[in-house]
Design a protein around this motif. Structure first.
Motif, PDB file in Angstrom:
ATOM      1  N   UNK A  43       1.411   7.088   5.914  1.00  0.00           N
ATOM      2  CA  UNK A  43       1.387   5.632   5.780  1.00  0.00           C
ATOM      3  C   UNK A  43       0.686   5.216   4.490  1.00  0.00           C
ATOM      4  N   UNK A  44      -0.431   5.866   4.181  1.00  0.00           N
ATOM      5  CA  UNK A  44      -1.145   5.576   2.934  1.00  0.00           C
ATOM      6  C   UNK A  44      -0.228   5.812   1.740  1.00  0.00           C
ATOM      7  N   UNK A  45       0.487   6.920   1.775  1.00  0.00           N
ATOM      8  CA  UNK A  45       1.375   7.252   0.658  1.00  0.00           C
ATOM      9  C   UNK A  45       2.527   6.258   0.539  1.00  0.00           C
ATOM     10  N   UNK A  96       6.274  -4.890   6.875  1.00  0.00           N
ATOM     11  CA  UNK A  96       5.408  -5.252   5.750  1.00  0.00           C
ATOM     12  C   UNK A  96       5.990  -4.734   4.438  1.00  0.00           C
ATOM     13  N   UNK A  97       6.400  -3.471   4.447  1.00  0.00           N
ATOM     14  CA  UNK A  97       6.929  -2.872   3.219  1.00  0.00           C
ATOM     15  C   UNK A  97       8.286  -3.469   2.839  1.00  0.00           C
ATOM     16  N   UNK A  98       9.045  -3.899   3.835  1.00  0.00           N
ATOM     17  CA  UNK A  98      10.308  -4.561   3.542  1.00  0.00           C
ATOM     18  C   UNK A  98      10.053  -5.893   2.829  1.00  0.00           C
ATOM     19  N   UNK A  99       9.039  -6.629   3.284  1.00  0.00           N
ATOM     20  CA  UNK A  99       8.686  -7.876   2.609  1.00  0.00           C
ATOM     21  C   UNK A  99       8.181  -7.592   1.193  1.00  0.00           C
ATOM     22  N   UNK A 100       7.407  -6.530   1.036  1.00  0.00           N
ATOM     23  CA  UNK A 100       6.908  -6.152  -0.287  1.00  0.00           C
ATOM     24  C   UNK A 100       8.050  -6.005  -1.294  1.00  0.00           C
ATOM     25  N   UNK A 101       9.186  -5.537  -0.809  1.00  0.00           N
ATOM     26  CA  UNK A 101      10.316  -5.294  -1.709  1.00  0.00           C
ATOM     27  C   UNK A 101      10.834  -6.579  -2.352  1.00  0.00           C
ATOM     28  N   UNK A 102      10.482  -7.731  -1.789  1.00  0.00           N
ATOM     29  CA  UNK A 102      10.916  -9.005  -2.353  1.00  0.00           C
ATOM     30  C   UNK A 102      10.192  -9.364  -3.644  1.00  0.00           C
ATOM     31  N   UNK A 110      -3.029  -8.441  -5.121  1.00  0.00           N
ATOM     32  CA  UNK A 110      -3.830  -7.346  -4.578  1.00  0.00           C
ATOM     33  C   UNK A 110      -3.998  -7.541  -3.071  1.00  0.00           C
ATOM     34  N   UNK A 111      -3.935  -6.446  -2.319  1.00  0.00           N
ATOM     35  CA  UNK A 111      -3.995  -6.519  -0.857  1.00  0.00           C
ATOM     36  C   UNK A 111      -4.998  -5.521  -0.295  1.00  0.00           C
ATOM     37  N   UNK A 112      -5.533  -5.839   0.877  1.00  0.00           N
ATOM     38  CA  UNK A 112      -6.284  -4.883   1.676  1.00  0.00           C
ATOM     39  C   UNK A 112      -5.613  -4.781   3.037  1.00  0.00           C
ATOM     40  N   UNK A 113      -5.391  -3.558   3.488  1.00  0.00           N
ATOM     41  CA  UNK A 113      -4.859  -3.332   4.827  1.00  0.00           C
ATOM     42  C   UNK A 113      -6.043  -3.280   5.783  1.00  0.00           C
ATOM     43  N   UNK A 114      -6.295  -4.431   6.400  1.00  0.00           N
ATOM     44  CA  UNK A 114      -7.428  -4.612   7.297  1.00  0.00           C
ATOM     45  C   UNK A 114      -7.280  -3.730   8.537  1.00  0.00           C
ATOM     46  N   UNK A 115      -8.413  -3.218   9.024  1.00  0.00           N
ATOM     47  CA  UNK A 115      -8.450  -2.397  10.239  1.00  0.00           C
ATOM     48  C   UNK A 115      -7.412  -1.286  10.181  1.00  0.00           C
TER      49      UNK A 115
END
Length: 254
Positions: A161-163, A136-142, A149-154
């Motif tokens: 991880x939050x940090x 997920x974070x690798x895709x974010x780098x694009x 805006x995003x919500x990390x569901x469940x």
């Protein structure tokens, strides 16, 4: 209270959907958000929304566990629904490598594409992330810091991880019945997340909270989740309800 993630359109509720909605209202739920799963669930979701148009909102997306060799065609068909329906978010979408890593690369491509949809449409994203935070974070780098805006569901991750997530944006975190489980330490993460970034959710019919664990989950069980959050953060249930409602309204642009 707002249930920001509910699947009451699934077949588990076919026999008593009206009663489920009635119980939700009686429990104090003011609204329910219905995120899609895949192309097989879309019509069910739309039908349920039409049955309760003022009480529900829809989100549209292709779930990562539904990504397969036909992903390009499925993505195209998923996108066509945005032309004729109002969706408050893209979702639920993301990365899930818990059961199968076969389509890891394809999941990342599909996630990237759907993030771009949300950015272009100026709507938020409901992220499903299971054993896939690195991806997920690798895709974010694009996106060079220009993510929707995003919500990390469940959410069930750690303070670390939050940090890591917050390096990419001041995102929200969906908290559901997991926070009440005796074998979960999720409650210890709540102070790091902070009440201003929590959305209440059930993910029903899954993950029923204590004292309903083991039963089919439903939106009327949100107060059990709110109570655990209140106890953990030293707030009243009313305060949790008011703040998380404001969070959801801000996130979904209600």
């Amino acid at each position: 209270m707002i249930d920001s993630h509910s699947h009451i359109y699934l077949e588990e509720f076919d026999d008593d959907r009206n009663e489920v909605v009635r119980r939700a209202k009686e429990a104090g739920l003011s609204h329910i958000v219905l995120p899609n799963v895949d192309l097989e669930t879309v019509e069910r979701m739309i039908s349920t929304h039409r049955q309760f148009p003022e009480y529900t909102s829809m989100a549209m997306g292709l779930h990562p566990t539904s990504v397969n060799e036909n992903y390009k065609k499925d993505l195209q068909e998923t996108y066509t629904y945005f032309a004729n329906h109002h969706f408050v978010a893209v979702g639920e979408v993301g990365i899930d490598l818990y059961w199968d890593k076969t389509f890891r690369k394809e999941q990342m491509e599909v996630f990237d594409t759907q993030l771009h949809w949300a950015k272009d449409m100026d709507i938020p994203v409901i992220i499903h992330c299971r054993d896939g935070l690195d991806e997920v974070l690798e895709v974010f780098q694009n996106f060079n810091g220009e993510l929707p805006m995003c919500v990390f569901h469940s959410f069930g991750g750690s303070i670390a991880d939050v940090e890591r997530i917050r390096k990419y944006g001041d995102f929200y975190f969906g908290v559901n019945g997991i926070v009440t489980f005796k074998n979960s330490d999720l409650y210890t993460i709540l102070p790091t997340i902070g009440i201003e970034r929590i959305l209440l959710e059930t993910d029903c019919p899954y993950l029923a909270p204590v004292p309903k664990r083991g039963k089919r989950n439903e939106s009327s069980y949100v107060p059990f989740i709110a109570q655990k959050i209140a106890d953990t953060l030293g707030l009243t249930v009313t305060e949790v309800s008011d703040i998380t409602d404001a969070n959801a309204k801000r996130f979904f642009k209600f």
